[in-house]
Scaffold this motif. Structure first.
Motif, short mmCIF file in Angstrom:
data_model
loop_
_atom_site.label_atom_id
_atom_site.label_comp_id
_atom_site.label_asym_id
_atom_site.label_seq_id
_atom_site.Cartn_x
_atom_site.Cartn_y
_atom_site.Cartn_z
N GLY A 5 -35.35 17.14 2.34
CA GLY A 5 -34.97 18.32 1.31
C GLY A 5 -35.61 18.89 0.58
N GLN A 6 -37.11 18.48 0.55
CA GLN A 6 -38.07 19.13 -0.66
C GLN A 6 -38.43 20.50 -0.21
OE1 GLN A 6 -41.31 16.20 -0.24
NE2 GLN A 6 -41.12 15.92 -2.20
N LEU A 7 -38.25 20.87 1.08
CA LEU A 7 -38.46 22.10 1.57
C LEU A 7 -37.56 22.71 2.62
CD1 LEU A 7 -41.14 23.85 1.11
CD2 LEU A 7 -42.04 22.87 3.14
N MET A 27 -18.29 18.77 -2.45
CA MET A 27 -18.97 19.63 -1.39
C MET A 27 -20.32 19.57 -1.49
SD MET A 27 -17.12 21.99 0.47
CE MET A 27 -17.69 23.18 1.59
N SER A 28 -20.88 19.52 -0.34
CA SER A 28 -22.39 19.61 -0.24
C SER A 28 -22.81 20.90 0.01
CB SER A 28 -22.99 18.89 0.91
OG SER A 28 -22.22 19.11 2.22
N SER A 29 -23.98 21.05 -0.72
CA SER A 29 -24.57 22.63 -0.60
C SER A 29 -24.88 22.67 1.00
CB SER A 29 -25.80 22.53 -1.33
OG SER A 29 -27.04 21.75 -0.84
N PRO A 30 -25.29 23.89 1.44
CA PRO A 30 -25.78 24.36 2.52
C PRO A 30 -27.16 23.63 2.91
CG PRO A 30 -25.09 26.29 1.58
CD PRO A 30 -25.06 25.19 0.64
N GLN A 31 -27.87 23.40 2.08
CA GLN A 31 -29.24 22.88 1.98
C GLN A 31 -28.94 21.28 2.64
OE1 GLN A 31 -32.23 23.12 -0.75
NE2 GLN A 31 -33.70 21.81 0.07
N GLU A 32 -28.25 20.62 1.83
CA GLU A 32 -27.75 19.39 2.22
C GLU A 32 -27.23 19.11 3.36
OE1 GLU A 32 -26.75 17.59 -2.53
OE2 GLU A 32 -25.31 18.86 -1.36
N ARG A 33 -26.55 20.03 3.81
CA ARG A 33 -25.91 19.97 5.15
C ARG A 33 -26.98 20.03 6.27
NH1 ARG A 33 -21.55 22.91 2.89
NH2 ARG A 33 -22.03 24.60 3.99
N LEU A 34 -27.82 20.89 5.99
CA LEU A 34 -29.05 21.24 6.98
C LEU A 34 -29.83 20.05 7.09
CD1 LEU A 34 -30.73 23.24 8.81
CD2 LEU A 34 -31.91 23.97 6.64
N VAL A 35 -30.10 19.51 5.84
CA VAL A 35 -31.03 18.17 5.89
C VAL A 35 -30.20 17.21 6.87
CG1 VAL A 35 -31.76 16.37 4.18
CG2 VAL A 35 -32.06 18.65 3.84
N TRP A 89 -28.16 27.33 7.87
CA TRP A 89 -29.65 27.54 7.48
C TRP A 89 -29.84 28.69 6.77
CZ3 TRP A 89 -32.78 31.77 8.58
CH2 TRP A 89 -34.05 31.65 8.11
N ALA A 90 -28.89 29.84 7.19
CA ALA A 90 -28.93 31.08 6.41
C ALA A 90 -28.09 30.75 5.10
CB ALA A 90 -28.11 32.13 7.23
#
Length: 71
Positions: A43-45, A1-9, A70-71
């Motif tokens: 994904g650095q920021l 399962m990917s993290s929300p940040q990974e999904r946003l990227v 994003w949230a």
């Protein structure tokens, strides 16, 4: 399962891909610096919401579907 940040990227990379623009051209169109956009895409920021909205608007996409990721 990917993290929300990974999904946003992943979603931001897709927006860039669909735009057909270079990193520099997309950054210019969205009113962002290319270095910031580059950091968002690798994904650095985590981009501020305003940057996500600007990117979506630059390519004619509705940013609302990205809000939960994003949230």
């Amino acid at each position: 399962m990917s993290s929300p940040q990974e999904r946003l990227v992943t979603q931001l990379a897709r927006i860039k891909e669909l735009s057909g623009l270079s990193l520099r051209a997309l950054a210019r169109q969205a009113g962002l610096s290319s270095s910031s956009l580059s950091r968002y895409l690798n994904g650095q920021l985590v981009p501020p919401w305003e940057a996500v909205v600007a990117l979506c608007r630059a390519v004619g996409r509705d940013p609302r579907s990205l809000r939960p990721v994003w949230a």
